[in-house]
Motif scaffolding. Structure first.
Motif, mmCIF file in Angstrom:
data_model
loop_
_atom_site.group_PDB
_atom_site.id
_atom_site.type_symbol
_atom_site.label_atom_id
_atom_site.label_comp_id
_atom_site.label_asym_id
_atom_site.label_seq_id
_atom_site.Cartn_x
_atom_site.Cartn_y
_atom_site.Cartn_z
ATOM 1 N N HIS A 772 -1.880 -4.477 -0.588
ATOM 2 C CA HIS A 772 -0.940 -3.618 -1.320
ATOM 3 C C HIS A 772 -1.155 -2.145 -0.963
ATOM 4 O O HIS A 772 -0.214 -1.401 -0.736
ATOM 5 C CB HIS A 772 -1.124 -3.826 -2.826
ATOM 6 C CG HIS A 772 -0.280 -2.909 -3.659
ATOM 7 N ND1 HIS A 772 1.080 -3.076 -3.791
ATOM 8 C CD2 HIS A 772 -0.606 -1.799 -4.403
ATOM 9 C CE1 HIS A 772 1.556 -2.120 -4.572
ATOM 10 N NE2 HIS A 772 0.554 -1.335 -4.958
ATOM 11 N N SER A 773 -2.401 -1.719 -0.913
ATOM 12 C CA SER A 773 -2.748 -0.355 -0.491
ATOM 13 C C SER A 773 -4.223 -0.348 -0.103
ATOM 14 O O SER A 773 -4.916 -1.360 -0.228
ATOM 15 C CB SER A 773 -2.484 0.652 -1.614
ATOM 16 O OG SER A 773 -3.467 0.539 -2.610
ATOM 17 N N LYS A 774 -4.676 0.806 0.355
ATOM 18 C CA LYS A 774 -6.084 0.914 0.749
ATOM 19 C C LYS A 774 -7.012 0.825 -0.457
ATOM 20 O O LYS A 774 -8.173 0.448 -0.333
ATOM 21 C CB LYS A 774 -6.319 2.249 1.471
ATOM 22 C CG LYS A 774 -5.631 2.338 2.827
ATOM 23 C CD LYS A 774 -5.848 3.708 3.440
ATOM 24 C CE LYS A 774 -5.136 3.825 4.778
ATOM 25 N NZ LYS A 774 -5.275 5.164 5.375
ATOM 26 N N THR A 775 -6.490 1.171 -1.634
ATOM 27 C CA THR A 775 -7.332 1.258 -2.831
ATOM 28 C C THR A 775 -7.132 0.091 -3.783
ATOM 29 O O THR A 775 -8.063 -0.324 -4.461
ATOM 30 C CB THR A 775 -7.034 2.576 -3.578
ATOM 31 O OG1 THR A 775 -7.029 3.638 -2.628
ATOM 32 C CG2 THR A 775 -8.069 2.862 -4.643
ATOM 33 N N TYR A 776 -5.919 -0.425 -3.811
ATOM 34 C CA TYR A 776 -5.592 -1.433 -4.819
ATOM 35 C C TYR A 776 -5.038 -2.716 -4.203
ATOM 36 O O TYR A 776 -4.365 -2.686 -3.158
ATOM 37 C CB TYR A 776 -4.549 -0.895 -5.809
ATOM 38 C CG TYR A 776 -5.037 0.284 -6.615
ATOM 39 C CD1 TYR A 776 -5.942 0.104 -7.651
ATOM 40 C CD2 TYR A 776 -4.588 1.575 -6.334
ATOM 41 C CE1 TYR A 776 -6.402 1.188 -8.398
ATOM 42 C CE2 TYR A 776 -5.035 2.654 -7.071
ATOM 43 C CZ TYR A 776 -5.941 2.453 -8.100
ATOM 44 O OH TYR A 776 -6.390 3.518 -8.828
ATOM 45 N N ALA A 777 -5.327 -3.831 -4.917
ATOM 46 C CA ALA A 777 -4.687 -5.131 -4.644
ATOM 47 C C ALA A 777 -3.830 -5.472 -5.866
ATOM 48 O O ALA A 777 -3.962 -4.850 -6.929
ATOM 49 C CB ALA A 777 -5.748 -6.198 -4.432
ATOM 50 N N THR A 778 -2.933 -6.446 -5.730
ATOM 51 C CA THR A 778 -2.113 -6.869 -6.869
ATOM 52 C C THR A 778 -2.211 -8.372 -7.054
ATOM 53 O O THR A 778 -2.446 -9.123 -6.098
ATOM 54 C CB THR A 778 -0.629 -6.495 -6.675
ATOM 55 O OG1 THR A 778 -0.136 -7.139 -5.496
ATOM 56 C CG2 THR A 778 -0.440 -5.002 -6.568
ATOM 57 N N MET A 779 -2.065 -8.787 -8.285
ATOM 58 C CA MET A 779 -1.930 -10.209 -8.606
ATOM 59 C C MET A 779 -0.767 -10.352 -9.582
ATOM 60 O O MET A 779 -0.697 -9.639 -10.588
ATOM 61 C CB MET A 779 -3.203 -10.764 -9.242
ATOM 62 C CG MET A 779 -3.112 -12.285 -9.487
ATOM 63 S SD MET A 779 -4.629 -12.989 -10.163
ATOM 64 C CE MET A 779 -4.443 -12.567 -11.883
ATOM 65 N N GLN A 780 0.133 -11.288 -9.256
ATOM 66 C CA GLN A 780 1.301 -11.508 -10.099
ATOM 67 C C GLN A 780 1.303 -12.966 -10.574
ATOM 68 O O GLN A 780 1.093 -13.890 -9.779
ATOM 69 C CB GLN A 780 2.586 -11.204 -9.323
ATOM 70 C CG GLN A 780 3.838 -11.203 -10.174
ATOM 71 C CD GLN A 780 5.046 -10.696 -9.396
ATOM 72 O OE1 GLN A 780 5.121 -10.890 -8.178
ATOM 73 N NE2 GLN A 780 5.983 -10.065 -10.071
ATOM 74 N N ILE A 781 1.495 -13.145 -11.873
ATOM 75 C CA ILE A 781 1.583 -14.493 -12.448
ATOM 76 C C ILE A 781 2.959 -14.659 -13.091
ATOM 77 O O ILE A 781 3.311 -13.915 -14.018
ATOM 78 C CB ILE A 781 0.488 -14.738 -13.511
ATOM 79 C CG1 ILE A 781 -0.906 -14.574 -12.889
ATOM 80 C CG2 ILE A 781 0.633 -16.111 -14.142
ATOM 81 C CD1 ILE A 781 -2.039 -14.696 -13.897
ATOM 82 N N LYS A 782 3.735 -15.614 -12.589
ATOM 83 C CA LYS A 782 5.039 -15.947 -13.178
ATOM 84 C C LYS A 782 4.949 -17.389 -13.665
ATOM 85 O O LYS A 782 4.954 -18.321 -12.857
ATOM 86 C CB LYS A 782 6.150 -15.816 -12.138
ATOM 87 C CG LYS A 782 6.438 -14.391 -11.691
ATOM 88 C CD LYS A 782 7.607 -14.368 -10.702
ATOM 89 C CE LYS A 782 7.943 -12.963 -10.258
ATOM 90 N NZ LYS A 782 9.092 -12.942 -9.324
ATOM 91 N N THR A 783 4.852 -17.532 -14.987
ATOM 92 C CA THR A 783 4.648 -18.876 -15.536
ATOM 93 C C THR A 783 5.227 -18.937 -16.946
ATOM 94 O O THR A 783 5.798 -17.944 -17.436
ATOM 95 C CB THR A 783 3.142 -19.217 -15.540
ATOM 96 O OG1 THR A 783 2.983 -20.586 -15.889
ATOM 97 C CG2 THR A 783 2.371 -18.345 -16.514
#
Length: 841
Positions: A772-783
């Motif tokens: 996502h970027s050099k500093t951050y990752a993302t996690m998405q939950i669709k449930t």
């Protein structure tokens, strides 16, 4: 009692020399202690003359004392003693400043009946013991011509000789020798002094701390004209030539400027308590106070002092440069160059020789538009400079009022030239720049007290344009050449006007952008180019500010930097402008490190421009920041807190919260010691937590899992404070609030645990992006919406040591869309497979 009477008493009782020296020293100290008061009453040349004559009095007393002590009651008439005391240099010109050396020459004729050597030694010893800082020479009258040939500096000092006391016969003989010295090779002398001034100008350009004695337009330039005048025209004062060779109006303007420099120099010496000719920043307040400039308004006084000093230096430069050529004309004549001048004839009375424009002396001026077109025509052929003769011609030419279409069209054409800076510099030397390029009028001679810029505003602006004219950079030169003709011209106008907004109360970026819009529109640039130019001026310090104050390897920094720039073209032009601007600040300011940092930021910003979503988000944040900064309640905060608030990393924090909420959240965070919690129980429950100490988030959410969580946001603020917002779809009664408060309190006990129900999530409902970027990752939950879902995720992340930077929960039609922004601290991405398995098993 008068010092003369007290000395008479000492002489009558044959007191030793040291007693007389002691009395003279005390009197000299008393005089010097009161010099500030004397300066305030007289100032300028009058003060220097007063000081010179007072020292004449002291030296005359010493001379008389020595004669009395040497001859006693058999003292001969003064003319009969073959000695004369003669002032040299600034002392000879009656321009001696407070702590300048007292240049004294003792001339004599060697008559066997007098013990000349002993008399001279006694004069010098008493003077030294009295505390006079003498720079002395002792010569027999007949040897003066030979001495003058040894060194041009000695010859110059001799030409400024002034009789103080002694034998008039010796002084008459000295004057005869001085006449011989003046007549000896005046051409060689004048040419040597002019060459000396050229080298001096290179060593002492006009800067923000000008040396008012040595720099361009300083007192040495005034001296040079006098030296040429006395060598060529045998005058004792330059004023003798006013109304004949020198225009009376020009001379009056010159004298007014020189008088101001005399005042500045006197105040400088008094303020520094020593010989000091550089108007240093630390001395400016005291100098302004002594000169009585704007009493009661120190800031305005200091700005006015430096501005008027720069203006005076410019006036002296303009007049003396022209007069030096005028008075030295026969000495500068070279038959070999006559052919070059004839071949370089371009207009009536105008010549181009060795890329330098000359004008015939005393030529009648034409219109300014005529000379502007001539300069443009020459700049199309190549770079050039103008001689003082051409500058004088421009100076005497009237500026049209109002400026017609033809005039504005000619001004516009300047910026399409490959050597636009040559024309602009010519207008500046002709003292017409602020009248032709009107946005520069208010910044002419405007000082910059930032400790960064080496030059006044208009000088810095011209240098910026010059660097753009001669742009030579592996990356930037192709970018500039890639621009279309109109854009290149617009960028040159931006380079010249980028600091035109300085000297006002409002921010100079905003004022400069406003001035540019009006002037560029007047010159006929398109609406789109005007908009681009105004944006460049509004952000012309953005690159340097970013590389010096922020982490350019952080994606958030890059996105904030590039957000106001809507295209690669604007980014390219901003880098070019920054390169020229920094190079124009002063020698060595733009270095390899600066270039590397700017290039790194430029390349990162170019990559970021491909991600419009991030840029648009940052642009929204910046708009909210601007609105925040306009609030009076924000302005009232300490500067340190203001900086902390605007440095909060999360764009979402600024986008989601109105300005007043941002203030409330930030002010609460400022007060936090361990944690602070606020509960709102209206139609739905809302919990806000500010915490510095760790919180057991899994425990907190687990204990509240009987309530439907619809939104959770986490934001890093400042000083180690994190801000949590939990919003539920359910409400609680007033009697339940103490229970919620107890749960919040217990959640800060990290030993607390809770048994949680594992949610039902399928693998395809989890998306992880570690790029996502050099500093951050993302996690998405669709449930499916399940109570305790967030509690379980938070609890598991706590176990792995994963830090949630921001979490946003959206619930619609029994479905959740949970998005987590997670810091790359080494625990998330390496465990991504394990996380998916844990949440979906």
């Amino acid at each position: 009692m008068d010092i003369s009477l007290r000395i008479e008493e000492l002489l009558n009782r044959d007191a030793p020399d040291f007693e007389i020296s002691k009395l003279l020293k005390a009197s000299l100290k008393s005089y010097r202690d009161n010099l500030e008061e004397t300066f305030i009453q007289t100032q300028g040349k009058a003060f220097l003359v007063h000081h010179t004559r007072r020292l004449d009095t002291f030296l005359s007393l010493i001379y008389k004392v020595v004669l009395r002590k040497m001859f006693k009651e058999f003292q001969p008439m003064r003319n009969a003693v073959p000695i004369a005391l003669v002032a040299l240099g600034s002392y000879g010109r009656e321009q001696l400043c407070v702590h300048s050396d007292i240049d004294l020459m003792i001339v004599y004729q060697n008559i066997p009946g007098y013990n000349i050597k002993e008399i001279i030694e006694k004069i010098l010893y008493i003077a030294w013991d009295a505390g006079l800082q003498l720079g002395h020479r002792v010569h027999e009258v007949s040897e003066l011509p030979a001495v003058a040939k040894e060194d041009i500096t000695i010859k110059t000092a001799l030409l400024e000789s002034r009789f103080i006391i002694g034998s008039n016969f010796v002084w008459m003989a000295t004057q005869n020798q001085l006449g011989r010295i003046r007549r000896d090779d005046p051409k060689g002398y004048v040419r040597a002094k002019i060459e000396e001034s050229i080298q001096r100008h290179k060593r002492y350009p006009v800067t923000m701390e000008p040396n008012i004695k040595e720099c361009v337009g300083g007192m040495r330039d005034a001296n040079l004209v006098f030296w040429i005048a006395t060598a060529r025209h045998h005058v004792h004062r330059l004023k003798e030539l006013a109304g004949t060779l020198l225009d009376e109006g020009d001379y009056a303007e010159y004298r007014q400027a020189l008088e101001f420099l005399f005042r500045v120099r006197g105040a400088l010496h008094l303020s520094a308590g020593k010989k000091e000719d550089t108007l240093r920043f630390d001395l400016v307040p005291k100098v302004a106070e002594l000169m009585g400039i704007e009493p009661g308004n120190p800031q305005k006084a200091q700005r006015k002092l430096v501005s008027r000093t720069l203006q005076a230096l410019e006036t002296v430069r303009a007049k003396t440069a022209y007069w030096s050529g005028l008075l030295a004309k026969p000495c500068l004549y070279e038959p070999a160059r006559l052919k070059d001048l004839k071949n370089g004839h371009i207009e009536e009375g105008i010549y181009l020789c060795q890329n330098r424009l000359y004008a015939r002396r005393e030529q009648k001026s034409k219109t300014l538009l005529y000379y502007l077109k001539l300069l443009i025509k020459e700049a199309e052929k190549g770079a050039f400079e103008i001689d003082a003769s051409f500058a004088h011609l421009l100076d005497r030419t009237a500026v049209p009022k109002p400026k017609g279409r033809q005039f504005l069209a000619a001004v516009r054409q300047i910026f399409f030239l490959p050597h636009a800076g040559a024309v602009i510099e010519a207008l500046d030397k002709g003292r017409k720049l602020g009248q032709v390029i009107t946005p520069l009028k208010k910044v002419t001679h405007l000082p910059q007290f930032d400790g960064y810029h080496h030059y006044p505003v208009e000088e810095h602006s011209i240098k910026t344009l010059r660097h753009l004219d001669t742009l030579s950079h592996n990356l930037l030169t192709p970018l500039f050449e890639k621009l279309d003709k109109e854009s290149r011209a617009m960028l040159k106008l931006v380079a010249l006007l980028h600091d035109a907004g300085k000297g006002r109360r409002r921010d100079h970026h905003e004022v400069g952008a406003h001035l540019f819009r009006a002037y560029a529109t007047k010159l006929g640039f398109s609406e789109e180019l005007v908009k681009e130019g105004a944006l460049l001026i509004a952000h012309h310090t953005r690159m340097t500010h970013t590389i010096h104050n922020e982490d350019i390897y952080d994606e958030g920094t890059v996105s904030r930097f590039v957000a106001p720039l809507s295209s690669q073209k604007l980014l390219d032009m901003l880098f070019i402008l920054t390169y020229c601007d920094v190079n124009a600040v002063g020698p060595g300011v733009y270095n390899a490190f600066t270039d590397r940092m700017l290039t790194t930021l430029y390349r990162a910003a170019s990559d970021m421009l491909q991600n419009r979503a991030v840029i648009d988000e940052t642009a929204k944040r910046l708009r909210r920041e601007r609105a925040l900064k306009k609030l009076e309640s924000f302005k009232a905060l300490p500067r340190s807190l203001q900086r902390k608030i605007t440095a909060i990393e999360s764009n979402l924090f600024f986008i989601k919260h109105p300005t007043k909420e941002i203030l409330h959240i930030s002010q609460t965070a400022r007060q936090v010691l361990d944690y602070e919690a606020q509960i709102s129980a209206g139609e739905t429950l809302k919990i806000e937590i500010w915490r510095k100490v760790p919180v057991n988030l899994g425990y907190l959410l687990g204990k509240l899992s009987h309530l439907e969580l619809v939104t959770m946001e986490i934001f890093k603020l400042f000083d180690g404070v994190k801000y949590f917002v939990l919003e539920f779809n359910d409400s609680v009664g007033a009697d339940e609030i103490p229970h919620v408060e107890a749960i919040i309190r217990d959640s800060f006990d990290m030993s607390k645990s809770i048994r949680l129900t594992k949610p039902q999530i399928r693998p395809k409902e989890i998306t992880i992006d570690c790029d996502h970027s050099k500093t951050y990752a993302t996690m998405q939950i669709k449930t499916a919406n399940q109570r305790g879902l967030m509690a379980y995720v938070a609890h598991y992340f706590d176990k792995l040591g994963i830090d949630i930077a921001t979490a946003v929960i959206t619930t619609r039609k029994h479905r959740v869309n949970d998005l987590f922004l997670i810091e790359k601290n080494g625990n998330f991405c390496v465990n991504r497979k394990k996380i998916v398995e844990e949440l979906t098993a």
